[in-house]
Design a protein around this motif. Sequence first.
Motif, PDB file in Angstrom:
ATOM      1  N   VAL A  87       0.854  -1.192   0.000  1.00 57.67           N
ATOM      2  CA  VAL A  87       0.000   0.000   0.000  1.00 57.67           C
ATOM      3  C   VAL A  87       0.889   1.241   0.000  1.00 57.67           C
ATOM      4  O   VAL A  87       2.069   1.175   0.370  1.00 57.67           O
ATOM      5  CB  VAL A  87      -0.926   0.030   1.240  1.00 57.67           C
ATOM      6  N   TYR A 135      -4.551   5.609   0.860  1.00 56.37           N
ATOM      7  CA  TYR A 135      -5.371   4.573   0.240  1.00 56.37           C
ATOM      8  C   TYR A 135      -6.689   4.415   0.984  1.00 56.37           C
ATOM      9  O   TYR A 135      -6.821   4.755   2.163  1.00 56.37           O
ATOM     10  CB  TYR A 135      -4.621   3.229   0.201  1.00 56.37           C
ATOM     11  N   TYR A 137      -8.205  -1.857  -3.405  1.00 55.13           N
ATOM     12  CA  TYR A 137      -8.324  -0.580  -2.711  1.00 55.13           C
ATOM     13  C   TYR A 137      -8.087   0.545  -3.714  1.00 55.13           C
ATOM     14  O   TYR A 137      -7.626   0.307  -4.836  1.00 55.13           O
ATOM     15  CB  TYR A 137      -7.346  -0.479  -1.534  1.00 55.13           C
ATOM     16  N   VAL A 156      -6.224   4.240  -4.632  1.00 57.43           N
ATOM     17  CA  VAL A 156      -5.120   5.141  -4.301  1.00 57.43           C
ATOM     18  C   VAL A 156      -5.669   6.558  -4.310  1.00 57.43           C
ATOM     19  O   VAL A 156      -6.386   6.955  -5.238  1.00 57.43           O
ATOM     20  CB  VAL A 156      -3.974   5.016  -5.321  1.00 57.43           C
TER      21      VAL A 156
END
Length: 222
Positions: A104, A111, A128, A130
């Motif tokens: 991440v 995120y 997820y 960004v």
Amino acid sequence: MLLVILGGLGSGKLQYGFAYMKCGGAPIDASRFMASYSYNLPTDKMYNPGIFSEYFCTESEAQKKGFHHSVLSDAAQKESVALEVQREEEARFSPDKVSYTLYVPIEKYTYGQIRIMKMSNKDPHSFYSVKQDGYNVANVREGAIPSNYQLCTNEISGCTSIGKDKRGLEIMKQTSDSKSSSVGYTANIGGTFINLTDIYDEITDTDILNIYSSLGEYENAE
């Protein structure tokens, strides 16, 4: 006692009476009305035997005949809530749920909530968004290598290199695919593939290199 019960049930009381005696107590009330094929338990608020009711002594008997617990019943609502809680827990990310290292952004970018989805082969992939200055700029999919969901795995993918991130990892850009015409980027870190898709219009290839450079192990981001 039984006469009192029968007298208060209105139409269909005779059928109910037979079912009551057969079951040794209040039976399950099932209905085919509007093709609902649903049933209510005696403890449900929607329990209301009538002339069109069918009766069963156990839920398994009703289910074998194609009936399901009414979604309007208290118990069914609790079951629905329990299933939703279960699905939410299954989708919530934690390192012990995957066999790969999750990466991440740990600098410059942030995120969104990480979600897990199991693919048809049961492999869990992580998803997820960004964010830059609070806005979504790309979506991320990560999973274990090898995977059919990796980008740039064949000659018809239309992939080109846009350069290397600060690790020296080559970042590939896919501009065409038999499944989709959208632009995507990919790179592998160890045993993890990382795809970036749904790229915000103003994001450049340089920005993409910066996003990959910002990635660190999930545990180090906590």
